[in-house]
Design a protein around this motif. Sequence first.
Motif, PDB file in Angstrom:
ATOM      1  N   ILE A 398       0.819  -1.213  -0.033  1.00 45.62           N
ATOM      2  CA  ILE A 398       0.028  -0.060   0.052  1.00 45.62           C
ATOM      3  C   ILE A 398       1.140   1.067  -0.190  1.00 45.62           C
ATOM      4  CG2 ILE A 398      -1.857   1.374   1.301  1.00 45.62           C
ATOM      5  CD1 ILE A 398      -2.671  -1.584   2.672  1.00 45.62           C
ATOM      6  N   ILE A 399       0.511   2.015  -0.854  1.00 44.20           N
ATOM      7  CA  ILE A 399       1.504   3.407  -0.922  1.00 44.20           C
ATOM      8  C   ILE A 399       0.500   4.336  -0.753  1.00 44.20           C
ATOM      9  CG2 ILE A 399       2.921   4.894  -2.260  1.00 44.20           C
ATOM     10  CD1 ILE A 399       3.772   2.258  -3.880  1.00 44.20           C
ATOM     11  N   THR A 400       0.878   5.216   0.489  1.00 47.01           N
ATOM     12  CA  THR A 400      -0.411   6.156   0.566  1.00 47.01           C
ATOM     13  C   THR A 400       0.356   7.613   0.642  1.00 47.01           C
ATOM     14  OG1 THR A 400      -1.840   4.700   1.785  1.00 47.01           O
ATOM     15  CG2 THR A 400      -1.947   7.112   2.469  1.00 47.01           C
ATOM     16  N   GLU A 401      -0.400   8.458  -0.315  1.00 49.79           N
ATOM     17  CA  GLU A 401       0.100  10.025  -0.081  1.00 49.79           C
ATOM     18  C   GLU A 401      -1.188  10.572   0.638  1.00 49.79           C
ATOM     19  OE1 GLU A 401       0.998  12.199  -3.570  1.00 49.79           O
ATOM     20  OE2 GLU A 401       1.675  10.069  -4.588  1.00 49.79           O
ATOM     21  N   ILE A 402      -0.578  11.083   1.917  1.00 46.68           N
ATOM     22  CA  ILE A 402      -1.554  11.609   2.683  1.00 46.68           C
ATOM     23  C   ILE A 402      -2.625  12.644   2.027  1.00 46.68           C
ATOM     24  CG2 ILE A 402      -0.739  13.780   3.944  1.00 46.68           C
ATOM     25  CD1 ILE A 402      -1.898  10.588   5.660  1.00 46.68           C
ATOM     26  N   TYR A 403      -2.126  13.414   1.060  1.00 48.96           N
ATOM     27  CA  TYR A 403      -3.098  14.482   0.489  1.00 48.96           C
ATOM     28  C   TYR A 403      -3.247  13.861  -0.990  1.00 48.96           C
ATOM     29  CZ  TYR A 403      -1.927  17.466   4.459  1.00 48.96           C
ATOM     30  OH  TYR A 403      -1.853  17.727   5.783  1.00 48.96           O
ATOM     31  N   GLY A 404      -2.948  12.858  -1.249  1.00 48.80           N
ATOM     32  CA  GLY A 404      -3.072  12.438  -2.756  1.00 48.80           C
ATOM     33  C   GLY A 404      -3.847  11.103  -2.629  1.00 48.80           C
ATOM     34  N   GLU A 405      -3.149  10.349  -3.716  1.00 44.95           N
ATOM     35  CA  GLU A 405      -3.841   8.991  -3.989  1.00 44.95           C
ATOM     36  C   GLU A 405      -3.352   7.832  -2.970  1.00 44.95           C
ATOM     37  OE1 GLU A 405      -5.508   8.247  -8.322  1.00 44.95           O
ATOM     38  OE2 GLU A 405      -3.428   7.594  -7.982  1.00 44.95           O
ATOM     39  N   THR A 406      -3.999   6.669  -2.974  1.00 47.36           N
ATOM     40  CA  THR A 406      -3.381   5.584  -2.491  1.00 47.36           C
ATOM     41  C   THR A 406      -3.544   4.411  -3.403  1.00 47.36           C
ATOM     42  OG1 THR A 406      -4.210   6.020  -0.045  1.00 47.36           O
ATOM     43  CG2 THR A 406      -4.060   3.847  -0.488  1.00 47.36           C
ATOM     44  N   LYS A 407      -2.394   3.770  -3.678  1.00 48.09           N
ATOM     45  CA  LYS A 407      -2.268   2.723  -4.513  1.00 48.09           C
ATOM     46  C   LYS A 407      -2.209   1.222  -3.819  1.00 48.09           C
ATOM     47  CE  LYS A 407      -0.304   5.043  -8.576  1.00 48.09           C
ATOM     48  NZ  LYS A 407       1.000   5.857  -8.403  1.00 48.09           N
ATOM     49  N   ILE A 408      -2.909   0.304  -3.909  1.00 53.52           N
ATOM     50  CA  ILE A 408      -3.055  -0.697  -3.402  1.00 53.52           C
ATOM     51  C   ILE A 408      -2.500  -1.878  -4.383  1.00 53.52           C
ATOM     52  CG2 ILE A 408      -4.161  -2.458  -2.069  1.00 53.52           C
ATOM     53  CD1 ILE A 408      -6.067   0.012  -1.390  1.00 53.52           C
ATOM     54  N   PHE A 409      -1.630  -2.714  -4.128  1.00 54.73           N
ATOM     55  CA  PHE A 409      -1.165  -3.948  -4.971  1.00 54.73           C
ATOM     56  C   PHE A 409      -1.539  -5.084  -4.425  1.00 54.73           C
ATOM     57  CE2 PHE A 409       1.506  -0.023  -5.664  1.00 54.73           C
ATOM     58  CZ  PHE A 409       1.692  -0.053  -7.082  1.00 54.73           C
ATOM     59  N   ILE A 410      -2.345  -6.008  -5.042  1.00 55.44           N
ATOM     60  CA  ILE A 410      -2.532  -7.023  -4.229  1.00 55.44           C
ATOM     61  C   ILE A 410      -2.225  -8.309  -5.231  1.00 55.44           C
ATOM     62  CG2 ILE A 410      -4.379  -8.701  -3.509  1.00 55.44           C
ATOM     63  CD1 ILE A 410      -6.293  -6.249  -3.218  1.00 55.44           C
ATOM     64  N   ASN A 411      -1.391  -9.275  -4.565  1.00 58.99           N
ATOM     65  CA  ASN A 411      -0.893 -10.366  -5.296  1.00 58.99           C
ATOM     66  C   ASN A 411      -1.396 -11.709  -4.412  1.00 58.99           C
ATOM     67  OD1 ASN A 411       2.296 -12.068  -5.297  1.00 58.99           O
ATOM     68  ND2 ASN A 411       0.877 -11.723  -7.144  1.00 58.99           N
ATOM     69  N   LEU A 412      -2.389 -12.110  -5.328  1.00 58.14           N
ATOM     70  CA  LEU A 412      -3.019 -13.366  -4.713  1.00 58.14           C
ATOM     71  C   LEU A 412      -3.012 -14.703  -5.446  1.00 58.14           C
ATOM     72  CD1 LEU A 412      -5.148 -13.194  -2.148  1.00 58.14           C
ATOM     73  CD2 LEU A 412      -6.952 -13.317  -4.010  1.00 58.14           C
ATOM     74  N   LEU A 413      -2.756 -15.870  -4.721  1.00 59.06           N
ATOM     75  CA  LEU A 413      -2.719 -17.044  -5.386  1.00 59.06           C
ATOM     76  C   LEU A 413      -4.226 -17.652  -5.239  1.00 59.06           C
ATOM     77  CD1 LEU A 413      -0.866 -19.363  -6.465  1.00 59.06           C
ATOM     78  CD2 LEU A 413      -0.848 -20.284  -3.966  1.00 59.06           C
ATOM     79  N   CYS A 414      -4.634 -17.877  -6.572  1.00 61.08           N
ATOM     80  CA  CYS A 414      -6.347 -18.222  -6.647  1.00 61.08           C
ATOM     81  C   CYS A 414      -6.226 -19.522  -7.266  1.00 61.08           C
ATOM     82  CB  CYS A 414      -7.165 -17.344  -7.601  1.00 61.08           C
ATOM     83  SG  CYS A 414      -7.013 -15.526  -7.243  1.00 61.08           S
ATOM     84  N   GLY A 415      -6.264 -20.615  -6.420  1.00 62.82           N
ATOM     85  CA  GLY A 415      -6.020 -22.136  -6.716  1.00 62.82           C
ATOM     86  C   GLY A 415      -4.597 -22.315  -7.252  1.00 62.82           C
TER      87      GLY A 415
END
Length: 511
Positions: A398-415
């Motif tokens: 998670i990269i958060t800029e307090i006055y800007g945008e938050t970017k969330i990267f999810i890496n998931l094993l699905c089966g």
Amino acid sequence: MKEKIIIFDTTLRDGEQSLQISLNEKEKVKIALALEKMNIDIIEAGFPISSPGDFKSVKSICKNIKKSTICSLARCVEKDIKIAAKAMSELKNFRIHLFLGTSKLHIESKLKKNFEEIHQMALKSIKIAKKYTDDIEFSCEDAGRTSIDNLCKIVESLIKNGVKTINIPDTVGYTIPNEFSKIIKNLYQRVPNIDQAIISVHCHNDLGMAVGNSISAIQSGARQIEGTITGIGERAGNTALEEIIMAIKTRKKLLNFYTNIKHKKIYHTSKIISKICKISIPINKAIIGKNAFAHSSGIHQDGIIKNRKNYEIMSPKDIGLKEVKFNLTSRSGRAAVKQRMQEMGYTEKDYNLKKLYKKFLKLADKKGQIFDYDLETLAFMKNKKQKKKNFILKNLKIITEIYGETKIFINLLCGKKTKNCIIKTKNEIIEGIYQGLNKITKIHTFLKCFQIHSKIQGKNILGKVNIVTIYKNKKFYSTKIEKNIIKASITAMLDIFNNIWKFNQIKKIKK
Ligand code: KIV
Ligand code: ZN
């Protein structure tokens, strides 16, 4: 013949003054409308002199409420009475509620007067209030600690001067039922004109006696009960009206009274109040607590299956709840498990009860509460697969800029496949992770409840996350405790997505 008990609700006055937040006009109107829908006889809408906001809210409540009588509080001071009357001036009929301390303590140390002086103050204020309405209620504040001679004297004089409702408050919640009922009995025996007024009681709960005192007062002659739905109010609160209403209904043969309240609206109203007032209702709260109709022990569940009356003195339907399901825990017996499977549409031909119960006990010991989808997994999935997780988190950044945008990267094993997604959000991190999981797993659920509580354990601050989601009309639950609140949130969410995945697998097996 049964006599009516008048229900006077002070959620918007005594209840509101105890909250940690302040309610706005719209919220107060919403509560008043819910109270009116329940058929509350009298709604104390506020204390208009206390603030311009309260004045405006009372005015607005008067515009919106058609059936219940609206009442406003005023001290025995001319400007209070004038403002209270002005706030309700839209209405043809309204009540002014005057109050003045009558105990020695209040008279001498708070009001710095003597009894005759407060008596005269009371009479003067009644005269003023009468210019605006015939419906005057007078509260002898701290009546629970007022000398009975003085109380009888002032009550007689108030009635003589036109007060229609005399309220006897146990302002500090000091009395106990036997003692409080004696006060009411004494008034009936010693005040010659007592039959010309309604005797009301307003009990506080400092010793946990508010409801008990109110019921004992009814048995001694009181015909109006004041309180709040959920019991909120100054300090330990007021009389919980839902308890009074249901006690009168449930013990009607003993008490021989009735109320006009639509008791089936109790649960809904309590939910509205708790949501708007931001107060949580304890799970064991009588009538409206989550556990009030939940049976947990195996012996009780078995007794209920045989005959609900074994352990239920009233029906959850009476307060507007649907049938309450058993809490399935390690204390539940085989009968309860069988019943739940039956409720889900399975007969004993579909599964092996003996085996299911054994697995159920093992899981319940570990997990606590067992839900429908857990039971289906245990009943219909092979042992190995039951524990298998289809979705496993490989990484979360998670990269958060307090006055800007938050970017969330999810890496998931699905089966067997690894999937990635990036969500951009404006600081709604939890919502963003949840949306990301919906997207990757292709399981679209509705997040009904997300709660975070912090807990201190030794030197550690732990975050506890509770989630409830809805998928195909079924509720899925998860609770996780972690030092890292984001980790607790995502593991709880994944728990739910894995359970939904298993639920879908079972549906495929069943086809
Ligand atoms: O507790 C109390 O005495 C009151 C009065 C104003 C009725 O709230
Ligand atoms: Zn009070």
